[in-house]
Scaffold this motif. Structure first.
Motif, PDB file in Angstrom:
ATOM      1  N   SER A  23       5.770 -11.903  -9.218  1.00  0.00           N
ATOM      2  CA  SER A  23       5.806 -12.837  -7.988  1.00  0.00           C
ATOM      3  C   SER A  23       4.389 -12.417  -7.409  1.00  0.00           C
ATOM      4  O   SER A  23       3.693 -11.453  -7.548  1.00  0.00           O
ATOM      5  N   PHE A  24       4.100 -13.473  -6.494  1.00  0.00           N
ATOM      6  CA  PHE A  24       2.722 -13.472  -5.497  1.00  0.00           C
ATOM      7  C   PHE A  24       2.721 -11.999  -4.831  1.00  0.00           C
ATOM      8  O   PHE A  24       1.757 -11.292  -4.878  1.00  0.00           O
ATOM      9  N   TRP A  25       3.684 -11.632  -4.178  1.00  0.00           N
ATOM     10  CA  TRP A  25       3.917 -10.368  -3.320  1.00  0.00           C
ATOM     11  C   TRP A  25       3.690  -9.250  -4.223  1.00  0.00           C
ATOM     12  O   TRP A  25       3.215  -8.145  -3.958  1.00  0.00           O
ATOM     13  N   GLU A  26       4.261  -9.218  -5.445  1.00  0.00           N
ATOM     14  CA  GLU A  26       4.320  -8.047  -6.203  1.00  0.00           C
ATOM     15  C   GLU A  26       2.793  -7.884  -6.681  1.00  0.00           C
ATOM     16  O   GLU A  26       2.461  -6.815  -6.952  1.00  0.00           O
ATOM     17  N   LYS A  27       2.024  -8.931  -7.114  1.00  0.00           N
ATOM     18  CA  LYS A  27       0.815  -8.970  -7.581  1.00  0.00           C
ATOM     19  C   LYS A  27      -0.017  -8.141  -6.435  1.00  0.00           C
ATOM     20  O   LYS A  27      -0.984  -7.403  -6.609  1.00  0.00           O
ATOM     21  N   VAL A  28       0.403  -8.720  -5.054  1.00  0.00           N
ATOM     22  CA  VAL A  28      -0.727  -8.043  -3.956  1.00  0.00           C
ATOM     23  C   VAL A  28      -0.208  -6.713  -3.732  1.00  0.00           C
ATOM     24  O   VAL A  28      -1.380  -5.732  -3.574  1.00  0.00           O
ATOM     25  N   ARG A  29       0.893  -6.164  -4.064  1.00  0.00           N
ATOM     26  CA  ARG A  29       1.268  -4.714  -3.739  1.00  0.00           C
ATOM     27  C   ARG A  29       0.739  -4.054  -4.943  1.00  0.00           C
ATOM     28  O   ARG A  29       0.211  -2.936  -4.655  1.00  0.00           O
ATOM     29  N   LEU A  30       0.574  -4.529  -6.012  1.00  0.00           N
ATOM     30  CA  LEU A  30       0.046  -3.905  -7.258  1.00  0.00           C
ATOM     31  C   LEU A  30      -1.670  -3.712  -6.906  1.00  0.00           C
ATOM     32  O   LEU A  30      -2.148  -2.659  -7.341  1.00  0.00           O
ATOM     33  N   ASN A  31      -2.268  -4.681  -6.530  1.00  0.00           N
ATOM     34  CA  ASN A  31      -3.531  -4.815  -6.272  1.00  0.00           C
ATOM     35  C   ASN A  31      -3.924  -3.643  -5.275  1.00  0.00           C
ATOM     36  O   ASN A  31      -5.226  -2.868  -5.272  1.00  0.00           O
ATOM     37  N   ILE A  32      -3.040  -3.634  -4.197  1.00  0.00           N
ATOM     38  CA  ILE A  32      -3.472  -2.607  -3.244  1.00  0.00           C
ATOM     39  C   ILE A  32      -2.958  -1.124  -3.643  1.00  0.00           C
ATOM     40  O   ILE A  32      -3.893  -0.213  -3.521  1.00  0.00           O
ATOM     41  N   HIS A  33      -2.253  -0.911  -4.638  1.00  0.00           N
ATOM     42  CA  HIS A  33      -1.936   0.256  -5.383  1.00  0.00           C
ATOM     43  C   HIS A  33      -3.091   0.590  -6.095  1.00  0.00           C
ATOM     44  O   HIS A  33      -3.632   1.898  -6.111  1.00  0.00           O
ATOM     45  N   LEU A  34      -3.795  -0.270  -6.834  1.00  0.00           N
ATOM     46  CA  LEU A  34      -4.665  -0.161  -7.842  1.00  0.00           C
ATOM     47  C   LEU A  34      -5.980   0.136  -7.207  1.00  0.00           C
ATOM     48  O   LEU A  34      -6.933   1.118  -7.772  1.00  0.00           O
ATOM     49  N   ILE A  35      -6.367   0.037  -5.852  1.00  0.00           N
ATOM     50  CA  ILE A  35      -7.205   0.350  -5.183  1.00  0.00           C
ATOM     51  C   ILE A  35      -7.544   1.852  -5.108  1.00  0.00           C
ATOM     52  O   ILE A  35      -8.625   2.460  -5.039  1.00  0.00           O
TER      53      ILE A  35
END
Length: 81
Positions: A23-35
């Motif tokens: 989902s969109f929010w999962e992608k957001v959470r993933l990108n924050i983690h990847l930072i």
């Protein structure tokens, strides 16, 4: 919904994203983690590379004669050692 995810959750989201199921929010959470997580960035990069390779199924193989020559050379070397 929490924003921070564990590496295991991030990898799961990455896998879902590979199949366009995140989902969109999962992608957001993933990108924050990847930072801040280098290990998960590497996992994601390898996952993207695998996805790209699977989309291009053009596989190049050796000719049968070359395979037989290689097999014979390997067998010969194995007998010598």
């Amino acid at each position: 919904m929490k924003v921070k995810v564990t590496c295991q959750e991030a990898n799961h989201i990455c896998d879902k994203n590979q199949y366009r199921e995140a989902s969109f929010w999962e992608k957001v959470r993933l990108n924050i983690h990847l930072i801040y997580c280098r290990a998960c960035r590497k996992y994601t990069a390898r996952n993207m590379k695998l996805t790209k390779a699977m989309k291009n199924p053009e596989v190049k193989t050796m000719e049968d004669g070359a395979k037989q020559d290689l097999k014979a050379r390997l067998e010969k070397e194995m007998l010598n050692h």
